[in-house]
Design an enzyme around this catalytic site. Sequence first.
Site, short mmCIF file in Angstrom:
data_model
loop_
_atom_site.label_atom_id
_atom_site.label_comp_id
_atom_site.label_asym_id
_atom_site.label_seq_id
_atom_site.Cartn_x
_atom_site.Cartn_y
_atom_site.Cartn_z
N HIS A 214 -5.97 -42.72 1.45
CA HIS A 214 -4.85 -42.57 2.29
C HIS A 214 -3.61 -42.03 1.47
CE1 HIS A 214 -2.09 -45.93 0.99
NE2 HIS A 214 -3.11 -46.65 0.74
N ASP B 70 0.07 -46.06 -4.93
CA ASP B 70 -0.61 -46.43 -3.75
C ASP B 70 0.04 -45.61 -2.47
OD1 ASP B 70 -1.67 -47.79 -1.79
OD2 ASP B 70 -0.13 -49.53 -1.81
N GLU C 269 -2.57 -45.98 7.08
CA GLU C 269 -3.32 -46.84 6.40
C GLU C 269 -2.52 -48.25 6.06
OE1 GLU C 269 -5.00 -49.36 2.56
OE2 GLU C 269 -2.95 -48.54 3.04
N GLU C 270 -1.25 -48.00 5.79
CA GLU C 270 -0.43 -49.31 5.46
C GLU C 270 -0.05 -49.78 6.74
OE1 GLU C 270 -0.01 -50.18 2.48
OE2 GLU C 270 -0.06 -48.47 0.98
N ASP D 265 -8.41 -45.66 -3.51
CA ASP D 265 -7.35 -46.32 -3.04
C ASP D 265 -6.63 -47.06 -4.25
OD1 ASP D 265 -4.88 -47.42 -1.84
OD2 ASP D 265 -6.02 -48.32 -0.37
N HIS E 169 3.61 -51.80 -3.73
CA HIS E 169 4.36 -51.95 -2.25
C HIS E 169 6.17 -51.94 -2.60
CE1 HIS E 169 1.29 -52.82 0.79
NE2 HIS E 169 0.79 -51.69 0.11
#
Length: 513
Positions: free
Chosen positions: A284, A296, A330-331, A359, A457
């Site tokens: 992603h 990420d 994706e998130e 990922d 994140h």
Amino acid sequence: MHTRHKPRIENRTSALAAGVATFAILAVAITPPALAAKGTDTQALRDAVTAEAIIGHLEELQAIADANGGTRSAGTAGHVASAEYIEDQLEAAGFVTQRQYFEYLKFNLRGEAFERLAPTLRTYTEDDFGAMSYSGFGNVTGTVTPVDINLTGDRASTSGCEATDFTGFVAGNIALIQRGTCPFNTKAVNAQAAGAAGVIIFNQGDADDRLGRVDGTLGAPTADNPAVTVPTVGASFAVGEELAGLPGATVRIEVEGDTQPIETFNVLADTTGRADRTVVVGAHLDSVAEGPGINDNGSGSAAILETALQFAALGISPENRVRFAWWSGEEDGLVGSDYYVSQLSKSDLKNHALNLNFDMVASPNPVRFVYDGDGQPLGTAGPNGSALIEKVFLDYFASQGLATEPTEFDGRSDYFGFIENGIPAGGLFTGAEEIKTAEQAAIYGGTAGVAYDPCYHQACDDIDNIDAAVLEQMADAIAHSTLVFAETQSAVNGTAKGAGNLKLEFKGNQAVR
């Protein structure tokens, strides 16, 4: 809303006919790689795919985020610019790139509050609760009513899974529901049908990883996933146990926010090769809104980009078509990869040999995780053929003298749509927010008691948040596995029956049950 209309797919220079999912190929006459006695010789490709080159791509993604408010999230200029960078690199190498557009509703949380008003005042903190994604909005107060909960023994729970659990429920009360068995959406929809003004879903308490705050999603509304219109929060087991022990307790729940329509796109590029044995190599491209997403998942995106570029540079014309895919959304719940699979006909599904998913492959405090395709020892096998994919990775790392650990198919990344539809899958992962153990530190180095990626994140997931050594190791494994499956002349036997034993607990980074 995650629409199911015909796919809008176009290259960057001219749109294809509406609804026609035709994919361009790299039309270059090139020589197959040399084959070793026991299989495909991947040395040249592994030598060509380097961490140095991948980090160069990551520096470009960082610059893009810096120029676009610090993010590359789906639906933003940062994501578009990231996609344009991927496309430019591929097209310069001779690929024809295509965009697969889709739309969905994104849940934006603006504010949340949860407090006990009686019998005594207590304001709950972020360690205690969190609004569930796709919760209803509002500010409600009511008496807490436990619904078929079990706080003793094995704490097995079907709380809220059946409408009959709410027999005698007083409309206007707040439903206190325990995690377990069925999806959160089912529990919340049953509660609101019974007249609940709000819903608290607390953790089950039957294992160490089911004690803390539930970070869950109710899922975007679809025909199969009804909308939840009342404020709904996830809470820790301790909070649920406390409220259940206070008859007549009154609480206030507030969830404020909105839903935002997003139009975005996946980027696709194919090699030549047999279309009836398509190997999808995916990562992603979108980040979270909070940061640039360099580990990420800039790391996976850049690694498969460099693999594709070196396929072209080395003149590899594989036996089987490789479709390199950069997913968006994706998130927000694996939206792009799910959309891709949803648009495949039955014959298209059969023509997809497997999915390789990458990922987070450069975590700063890493472990070399390989997806547990055979369900040993973690108990959740992928569709038939996934065990073979796992074995390719394990054999490769063993040949390099590198230790690995299994990670389960729990639904946290873009393999989800593939394995749900019987397509074998596998891949690599170097860890996210979970904590490295002392045993792992002894094997892999790094620091025990610290997350695999302490910036997961967050805004600090930037160019300094990667481990170049593990990235080199993962990049070699990515190159190796991609070429092995690109050249195999045997089918990787996928079947919808293979997905029957999956108990997926997540959709992306949020729990669904």
